[in-house]
Design an enzyme around this catalytic site. Structure first.
Site, mmCIF file in Angstrom:
data_model
loop_
_atom_site.group_PDB
_atom_site.id
_atom_site.type_symbol
_atom_site.label_atom_id
_atom_site.label_comp_id
_atom_site.label_asym_id
_atom_site.label_seq_id
_atom_site.Cartn_x
_atom_site.Cartn_y
_atom_site.Cartn_z
ATOM 1 N N GLY A 82 17.958 -16.236 49.418
ATOM 2 C CA GLY A 82 17.915 -16.230 50.875
ATOM 3 C C GLY A 82 16.512 -16.531 51.391
ATOM 4 O O GLY A 82 15.517 -16.064 50.836
ATOM 5 N N GLY A 159 28.814 -22.138 47.597
ATOM 6 C CA GLY A 159 27.616 -22.533 46.840
ATOM 7 C C GLY A 159 27.739 -22.023 45.411
ATOM 8 O O GLY A 159 28.847 -21.747 44.926
ATOM 9 N N ARG A 182 29.750 -25.579 55.745
ATOM 10 C CA ARG A 182 29.214 -26.691 56.536
ATOM 11 C C ARG A 182 29.659 -28.048 56.041
ATOM 12 O O ARG A 182 29.780 -28.991 56.794
ATOM 13 C CB ARG A 182 27.676 -26.655 56.487
ATOM 14 N N ILE A 239 28.340 -10.317 50.286
ATOM 15 C CA ILE A 239 27.237 -10.289 49.317
ATOM 16 C C ILE A 239 26.089 -11.184 49.806
ATOM 17 O O ILE A 239 25.167 -11.480 49.052
ATOM 18 C CB ILE A 239 27.695 -10.711 47.897
ATOM 19 N N ARG A 241 24.187 -11.513 53.563
ATOM 20 C CA ARG A 241 23.222 -10.724 54.322
ATOM 21 C C ARG A 241 23.983 -9.853 55.310
ATOM 22 O O ARG A 241 25.032 -10.261 55.820
ATOM 23 C CB ARG A 241 22.252 -11.640 55.100
ATOM 24 N N ASP A 265 27.562 -5.380 49.705
ATOM 25 C CA ASP A 265 26.354 -5.228 48.877
ATOM 26 C C ASP A 265 25.112 -5.332 49.751
ATOM 27 O O ASP A 265 24.004 -5.082 49.287
ATOM 28 C CB ASP A 265 26.318 -6.306 47.789
ATOM 29 N N HIS A 289 22.478 -3.326 47.708
ATOM 30 C CA HIS A 289 21.934 -4.663 47.426
ATOM 31 C C HIS A 289 21.616 -4.813 45.930
ATOM 32 O O HIS A 289 20.467 -5.066 45.545
ATOM 33 C CB HIS A 289 20.695 -4.953 48.280
ATOM 34 N N GLY A 291 23.122 -7.055 43.971
ATOM 35 C CA GLY A 291 23.615 -8.354 43.507
ATOM 36 C C GLY A 291 22.865 -8.945 42.326
ATOM 37 O O GLY A 291 23.457 -9.266 41.297
ATOM 38 N N SER A 292 21.567 -9.089 42.464
ATOM 39 C CA SER A 292 20.820 -9.765 41.400
ATOM 40 C C SER A 292 20.084 -8.766 40.503
ATOM 41 O O SER A 292 19.242 -9.159 39.692
ATOM 42 C CB SER A 292 19.815 -10.752 42.014
HETATM 43 O O1 LIG Z 1 18.812 -13.614 48.464
HETATM 44 C C1 LIG Z 1 18.967 -13.226 47.299
HETATM 45 O O2 LIG Z 1 18.657 -13.925 46.364
HETATM 46 C C2 LIG Z 1 19.488 -11.888 46.959
HETATM 47 O O3 LIG Z 1 19.974 -11.230 48.060
HETATM 48 C C3 LIG Z 1 18.433 -11.075 46.252
HETATM 49 O O4 LIG Z 1 19.034 -10.033 45.570
#
Ligand SMILES: O=C(O)[C@H](O)CO
Length: 323
Positions: A82, A159, A182, A239, A241, A265, A289, A291-292
């Site tokens: 992001g 994506g 998009r 997941i 924002r 998340d 949060h 996710g990663s």
């Molecule tokens: O934008 C991102 O890559 C994720 O939210 C980071 O965990």
């Protein structure tokens, strides 16, 4: 290049990335985290005269901070995909390369998406609360959830993460995959995902997965009106924002059981205060949060962001350039 200076905004930047950078650049690691009050004042002090920036913070990289850095600033990267916390236009206008860690985190975030989807669809949070409060009952009609097999899954933003989610969910006998976004995604055909307008996706999906970036166009994509389009049995997963969703509208829809559940998340703000109304809802499964957040993925992200900087400082293309 050894005389050039890179500022890493976050004290927990992984060692693997630091090692790459320390071979080539003078590295300053800001010894703070986002919630520490000194973070922003220290950014302001340390950004002056810097050649490159690893912007691993939720604070916004604004025009004022870019001005403060000075005209020698030659490269900026996030350690995230992001870039909603960066004045992208300002950097682009000045010809400063901006990178992110786009595909380094696709698999980890897709795993979390599937976890959340199952957790929300099968009422994990309500069930765990019952155990914790001594209310565990049983009955054929107790705590019934929603099936994934035979469902329609709608992905907003096909994506890297969205595609990895579809690949995973194929093992769950989903009936139909649709997406909105998009542009047409060339990968959609081989994945068997059909592009539809957002309204149609919201009406027809049993699971709505938000996997798109936050932009002015996607802010509050889920709101009072769009929630009305969704099925009573539908589950929304976010997941991307927090601001993809109008959280007040989501709260009302979940409270009044106008949709079945949500799995989040991400939230606004982060960290979400435990007194936030969404936290009180048994059908809103929220995780912080994550996710990663795996060892391998965070190392991969640090490596990619270090490479982004090193390539750009060498006049080469970043691994994942944003423009
Ligand atoms: O934008 C991102 O890559 C994720 O939210 C980071 O965990």
């Amino acid at each position: 290049m050894m005389s050039k200076r890179v500022l890493i905004v976050n004290k927990t930047f992984p060692k693997v990335g630091l090692d790459l950078l320390r071979n080539k650049l003078q590295v300053t690691v800001l010894p703070y985290l986002d919630y520490e009050p000194d973070m922003l004042p220290e950014i302001k002090k340390n950004i002056i005269g810097i050649d490159a920036l690893i912007w691993n913070t939720k604070h916004c990289l604004t025009k004022d901070l870019i001005d403060l850095a000075g005209p020698q600033l030659k490269a900026v990267t996030t350690m995230a995909s992001g870039v909603d916390h960066i004045d992208v236009q300002e950097l682009a206008k000045r010809g400063i390369p901006l990178g992110n860690t786009l595909h380094s985190l696709d698999n980890a975030v897709a795993d979390i998406t599937v976890c959340l989807l199952i957790a929300a669809a099968r009422g994990f949070k309500a069930g765990i609360r019952e155990i914790e409060s001594g209310g565990w009952k049983f009955g054929v009609q107790w705590k019934l959830g929603q099936d994934i097999a035979g469902s329609t899954v709608g992905v907003v933003g096909l994506g890297g993460v969205g595609q990895a989610v579809v690949r995973r969910l194929k093992g769950f006998d989903v009936e139909r995959f649709i997406y909105s976004g998009r542009s047409d995604k060339p990968e959609a055909k081989s994945l068997g995902v059909e592009r539809v307008p957002l309204d149609q996706l919201l009406k027809e999906s049993d699971f709505v997965i938000l996997a798109c970036p936050l932009t002015p166009e996607t802010k509050h994509l889920i709101n009072v009106e769009t929630l009305k389009l969704m099925k009573r049995t539908s589950v929304v997963i976010n997941i991307g924002r927090g601001d993809l969703i109008n959280q007040d509208a989501l709260y009302d829809a979940l409270k009044e059981e106008r949709i079945f559940a949500a799995g989040l998340d991400v939230a606004t703000p982060e960290p979400l205060p435990h007194s936030h109304p969404l936290v009180s809802l048994p059908n809103c499964c929220i995780i912080p949060h994550l996710g990663s957040a795996t060892h391998k993925t965070r190392d991969a992200m640090a490596t990619t962001s270090a490479q982004n900087i090193l390539f750009a400082m060498n006049g080469e293309k970043m691994v994942y350039p944003v423009y």
